[in-house]
Design a protein around this motif. Structure first.
Motif, PDB file in Angstrom:
ATOM      1  N   ILE A  59      -2.782  -1.471  -7.996  1.00 24.65           N
ATOM      2  CA  ILE A  59      -3.157  -2.208  -6.667  1.00 24.65           C
ATOM      3  C   ILE A  59      -4.100  -1.462  -6.190  1.00 24.65           C
ATOM      4  O   ILE A  59      -4.914  -1.681  -5.737  1.00 24.65           O
ATOM      5  N   THR A  74      -2.129 -16.416  -4.158  1.00 21.43           N
ATOM      6  CA  THR A  74      -1.886 -15.325  -4.481  1.00 21.43           C
ATOM      7  C   THR A  74      -1.009 -14.871  -3.868  1.00 21.43           C
ATOM      8  O   THR A  74       0.528 -15.734  -3.222  1.00 21.43           O
ATOM      9  N   ILE A 122       0.155  -8.944  -1.463  1.00 20.88           N
ATOM     10  CA  ILE A 122      -0.001  -7.141  -1.950  1.00 20.88           C
ATOM     11  C   ILE A 122       1.485  -5.790  -2.631  1.00 20.88           C
ATOM     12  O   ILE A 122       1.366  -5.451  -2.857  1.00 20.88           O
ATOM     13  N   ASP A 148      -2.704 -11.414 -15.195  1.00 21.12           N
ATOM     14  CA  ASP A 148      -2.088 -10.398 -14.423  1.00 21.12           C
ATOM     15  C   ASP A 148      -2.934 -11.005 -13.205  1.00 21.12           C
ATOM     16  O   ASP A 148      -4.594 -10.890 -13.120  1.00 21.12           O
ATOM     17  N   SER A 176       2.239 -11.827  -8.906  1.00 21.79           N
ATOM     18  CA  SER A 176       1.823 -10.790  -9.198  1.00 21.79           C
ATOM     19  C   SER A 176       1.051 -11.767 -11.258  1.00 21.79           C
ATOM     20  O   SER A 176      -0.620 -11.147 -11.453  1.00 21.79           O
ATOM     21  N   HIS A 221       3.371  -0.858  -9.823  1.00 15.66           N
ATOM     22  CA  HIS A 221       2.653  -2.038  -9.255  1.00 15.66           C
ATOM     23  C   HIS A 221       1.358  -1.010  -8.290  1.00 15.66           C
ATOM     24  O   HIS A 221       0.223  -1.611  -8.042  1.00 15.66           O
ATOM     25  N   ARG A 275      -3.236 -10.220  -9.959  1.00 15.56           N
ATOM     26  CA  ARG A 275      -4.141  -8.856  -8.736  1.00 15.56           C
ATOM     27  C   ARG A 275      -4.779  -8.764  -8.967  1.00 15.56           C
ATOM     28  O   ARG A 275      -5.452  -8.321  -7.217  1.00 15.56           O
ATOM     29  N   TYR A 294      -7.467  -2.034  -8.216  1.00 15.54           N
ATOM     30  CA  TYR A 294      -8.047  -3.373  -8.747  1.00 15.54           C
ATOM     31  C   TYR A 294      -8.666  -4.203  -7.507  1.00 15.54           C
ATOM     32  O   TYR A 294      -8.937  -5.333  -7.614  1.00 15.54           O
ATOM     33  N   LEU A 335      -5.066 -10.969  -1.214  1.00 13.96           N
ATOM     34  CA  LEU A 335      -3.319 -10.776  -1.707  1.00 13.96           C
ATOM     35  C   LEU A 335      -2.481 -11.426  -0.732  1.00 13.96           C
ATOM     36  O   LEU A 335      -1.470  -9.971   0.056  1.00 13.96           O
TER      37      LEU A 335
END
Length: 432
Positions: free
Chosen positions: A341, A358, A361, A391, A374, A337, A393, A344, A352
């Motif tokens: 992140i 959302t 994060i 996805d 997520s 993750h 994110r 991204y 996020l």
């Protein structure tokens, strides 16, 4: 509503006897003046005037349009190739034009080219040359004919990819035999916000003020709810003309915000198509006098941010028993993750927050039909036991080469330890 009008030079009318500003005259005044001039001409031929163009209250006679729309195909085999690359910020698109001796069908037929990398933040001034490698070709909707848009990636003169060249690594991942065998599909939902040109404020919003709360704007129609439809429609058609695999478009939750979808696309093609679609959108908003932003949270407060949700599936996910493969992929994604992140999109922490559809994060989650997670899995995928994952994110300013490459790498090439896998499965309630 923004009007898609190409910027052009407005020529003033000049008279040999009278100096009159064209911009200050109404159409009635023009008609009266021309009538008088015609009468005088019949009496005395020495009275002359020369009108290069006329600007009236009703519109503009724009002689540059004739040249901009000129089809040169009957007169020459030569074409214009617009070489496009990603600049130093990782979000900006740059381009320049080159004449090619004849039409081409494949990037390998095009020559490499170069540019001044010191002017784009990609090279020092004392060694500024960056080399463009043509990678994908699209039809040019602005110039028409056989003219083309060329998506390029960037290298040093020695042939090494420069740091901002994210396509190179993605191409390596997608050329791996295991990845090729799984035929990865991507469907990318690009959200974006239209801003007024002279103020940093969304299109359709009162300057310094706010429209009514969110609710009426998503997929809406009406002058008080939909701002920028002409831009969205113009972009849609331009993408279809270019050969971009655009699959739809819609107005978003925040007024002045829109979305277009590209896919399903296979492998590296997804990134090429998104970047070309972004370039087209930049050009269209340029002509409309509107500013495009991919900021993931352009307006603070109780307003939706802008994401770039990425739908993903492999051959195994699309076949019988695919839901178990999807859950294994989700497990791998949970264990990486932080890596995802961090790649991204810049400013994604402002988007996020766990609000406005959302997930937070700081934590990984997944769910069926849950837009606050997520990773979302659709109801149809659960019901049929196969399909795809979404996805949620990635931010609107993400690099599609990075995101698609990471998804393929994490789910197909990377293997967690058995201990980490077991702990993650227990935490996520995944029976894999």
């Amino acid at each position: 509503m923004a009007q898609i009008l190409a910027p052009s030079v407005q020529w003033q009318t000049r008279f040999t006897k009278n100096s009159i500003e064209a911009s200050s005259m109404t159409s009635k005044m023009w008609g009266s003046l021309f009538l008088k001039q015609n009468k005088k001409a019949r009496v005395k031929s020495s009275t002359k005037y020369r009108a290069l163009a006329v600007k009236s209250e009703d519109g503009t006679i724009n002689r540059m349009e004739d040249l901009l729309n000129l089809d040169v195909t009957p007169y020459t085999d030569k074409i214009i190739a617009e070489y496009i690359w990603i600049g130093g910020t990782g979000v900006d698109v740059r381009s320049k034009s080159r004449t090619i001796s004849k039409p081409v069908e494949h990037p390998s037929e095009l020559p490499k080219w170069n540019y001044d990398g010191s002017s784009t933040g990609q090279a020092p001034g004392d060694d500024s040359e960056v080399i463009l490698y043509p990678q994908a070709i699209f039809k040019d909707p602005f110039r028409g004919g056989n003219n083309i848009l060329v998506i390029c990636d960037t290298y040093t003169p020695q042939g090494e990819p420069i740091p901002t060249n994210k396509r190179h690594k993605a191409a390596q991942i997608f050329s791996d035999a295991k990845v090729l065998g799984e035929v990865p599909w991507f469907g990318i939902e690009q959200e974006y916000t239209l801003m007024q040109q002279n103020v940093n404020w969304p299109l359709g919003w009162p300057v310094g003020g706010y429209p009514g709360p969110q609710g009426p704007y998503y997929c809406a129609a009406g002058a008080d709810k939909s701002f920028g439809r002409d831009i969205s429609d113009a972009h849609y058609k331009a993408c279809l003309y270019a050969g971009i695999n655009i699959s739809g478009t819609n107005g978003e939750v925040m007024p002045g915000q829109w979305e277009f979808q590209v896919g399903p696309s296979v492998g590296i093609e997804a990134g090429d198509h998104i970047w070309c679609a972004r370039y087209l959108l930049e050009r269209i908003t340029e002509q409309a006098g509107v500013v495009l932003t991919l900021d993931p949270k352009p307006i603070d407060g109780d307003w939706n941010g802008a994401g770039c949700h990425t739908n993903y599936s492999t051959k195994s996910m699309r076949e019988e028993g695919g839901f178990e493969v999807i859950k294994k992929a989700i497990l791998n994604l949970s264990l990486r993750h932080k890596e995802h992140i961090s790649a991204y999109g810049e400013g994604n922490e402002r988007r996020l927050t766990g609000k406005h559809e959302t997930a937070s994060i700081d934590s990984f989650s997944w769910g069926v039909a849950n837009r606050g997670c997520s990773i979302r899995v659709g109801r149809d995928t659960e019901k049929e036991g196969k399909g795809y994952l979404e996805d949620r994110r990635p931010a609107s300013n993400m690099d599609p080469y990075i995101v698609t490459g990471l998804l393929a790498e994490t789910t197909l090439l990377w293997e967690p330890t058995l201990e980490a896998e077991a702990l993650a499965a227990q935490k996520l309630s995944l029976n894999v």
